[in-house]
Design a protein around this motif. Sequence first.
Motif, short mmCIF file in Angstrom:
data_model
loop_
_atom_site.label_atom_id
_atom_site.label_comp_id
_atom_site.label_asym_id
_atom_site.label_seq_id
_atom_site.Cartn_x
_atom_site.Cartn_y
_atom_site.Cartn_z
N GLY A 197 0.77 -1.16 -0.11
CA GLY A 197 -0.09 0.05 -0.03
C GLY A 197 0.94 1.10 0.23
O GLY A 197 1.86 1.06 0.78
N SER A 213 1.27 5.41 0.39
CA SER A 213 0.43 6.85 0.59
C SER A 213 1.53 7.83 0.01
O SER A 213 2.75 7.71 0.05
N HIS A 219 -2.69 5.62 6.13
CA HIS A 219 -3.32 5.39 4.87
C HIS A 219 -2.61 4.52 4.10
O HIS A 219 -3.11 3.74 3.06
N ALA A 245 -4.21 1.12 2.48
CA ALA A 245 -4.17 0.69 0.88
C ALA A 245 -3.76 -0.80 0.77
O ALA A 245 -4.05 -1.61 -0.09
N HIS A 264 -6.20 -3.22 1.39
CA HIS A 264 -7.08 -3.05 0.05
C HIS A 264 -6.65 -4.28 -0.92
O HIS A 264 -7.08 -4.91 -1.50
N GLU A 289 -1.41 -0.76 -4.58
CA GLU A 289 -2.11 0.20 -4.78
C GLU A 289 -1.89 1.42 -3.89
O GLU A 289 -1.37 1.41 -2.79
N PHE A 319 -3.26 4.83 -1.89
CA PHE A 319 -4.42 5.27 -1.10
C PHE A 319 -5.44 5.96 -1.68
O PHE A 319 -4.89 6.74 -2.64
N MET A 336 -11.13 3.68 0.21
CA MET A 336 -10.49 2.33 0.70
C MET A 336 -11.16 2.37 2.08
O MET A 336 -11.24 1.36 2.55
#
Length: 576
Positions: free
Chosen positions: A276, A278, A293, A297, A300, A310, A312, A316
């Motif tokens: 993830g 950010s 964050h 992510a 997710h 991915e 953020f 999400m």
Amino acid sequence: MWPDPQLYLHTSDALALLNDERIVDVNPAAVQLFGCAAPAHMLGYRLVDFSPLQQAPGVLSAPTLAALQQRAQQRGNVRFEWQCVRRDGRPLWVDVLMTAFERDDRRLLHVAMRETSGRQQQQFDIYMALMEQVAVRGRLAAHARHLAEHDFLTNLPNRVLLLDRLRLALAAARRNRRQRRMVAILFIDLDRFKLINDTLGHQVGDLLLREVAERLVGCVRGVDTVSRQGGDEFVVVLADIGGIDQAAHVAHTILQALGQDYLIAGHRLHLSASIGISIFPGDGDDIDTLIKHADLAMYHVKAGGRNGFEFFSPQMNAQILERVALENQLRGALEQGQFVLEYQAQVDLASLSPLAAEALLRWRHPQQGLLLPQDFMAVAEDAGLMLPIGDWVLTQACQQAAHWRASGQPLVVAVNLSRTEFLQKNLVDKVAAALAAARLPPALLELELTEAILMQHDGVAAATLDGLRALGVRLALDDFGTGYTRVGQLRDYPLDKLKIDTSFVSGVGGEGAAAVHVPVVNAIIAFAHKLGLAVLAEGVENHGQFDFLRRNGCDQYQGRYARASGQLDGLSGLLD
């Protein structure tokens, strides 16, 4: 302020002037400290050029020096201990007090520009380093500080040092806001790492984590930070990037590096990761928000199937909350009797008589209705619920097969094993207990496993399959053709059946037939028969597929066509 020239020349303290990282002036005491014959042997070099080649506590790297200089700019000066080497190669520990000077200090300009002709004054910062040799006590203090700031297993910065470096990176990005410089945080979680610890032991897991750490460091720049947060979680800070495309490139590089095979203690292992990302300043202005964050992510990515990255997005958070709610509901599903099993017949193509039935798990959700495995099994795996759910399925399926047998319908019951279930150390004992509790002959239980289990866990798979074979249960390889099984190894496993995946069956006979699938299916049938294995085709939907398989020597099939054609009428509604 730069000292008086006479004091500068005659003081016993070693002094060096730096523009950014390079030495532009030294006093005689500094020349003597480093064992040089003349100042020229130090001018133009970087401080890190006097560090030993091997990494050890106190060794000064370029990223560490840059971070220290940033701290000096913020505070005016910074103190640190440095392990370096003299010109003759002898080790040396020095205590350094580094002071940052204003760029418009004209008294410094004539010295600082001496080795930097053509550069503008505002393009570099000016520092003075006051250096004093320290004894063993200083080395021990530096070593203790290193231990306090680094992970003991991987020697990567721990959370304490990560937060300090992230604080410096954000401060630098704020100063350069007009240039739109960014900082990226990559939160990395290794996929299914717990399985390796549980099956191969923590020693293998620790060795794997060290290898992962080395690969991560190799994917980033010297100014970036790779940190282990504990367990199988890592955080990467990409300092001073110009756009999110750079973060995406690093994330892709990391996935490729971690996805390469590992040879650890004689085991060939495969690994993937969920990442993830950010970005400062868009995804937050403070450390806690940015890390949170990036973590969201990452979750997710887990929810979407793992092995990816991915960025953020605000959406999400709602999706993660929904997933957490589903996990909480899933934990109560077993206790509240919300799971049910449906059974799909496996029919003999020669006699058209049902031989077995595959147990299919369903969740009767109080609000959402009947849910299929793809709707909740990924959440169950992340929540650590695969084993209790698998135990329930095995127990219920054995009891159902025993009921069929008592009713005069001795059908084999087929149960799918997840990777988590198959790799548990006491699987054979659990299967034996379920058979004994239901008083079911072992030959009426068939366990199905996927190619991924055989491919990724060769040694463990062979030992477990031998144990199950000794019990007398039947063994089937599910979804054959979708993985990367080393075909030559199949003859070494005690299998009874190959199941051709639906994706191939849908491409033969009937509407939508794909000519490329015909030779593939025929090759699988011929190969399985050569090994003495029965062949079952999954997902048979129409007469064209049924007729093709029957004409080409397939042994069994399952799918909706069995019910539609009336071949299950004799089972009195026992099966779907």
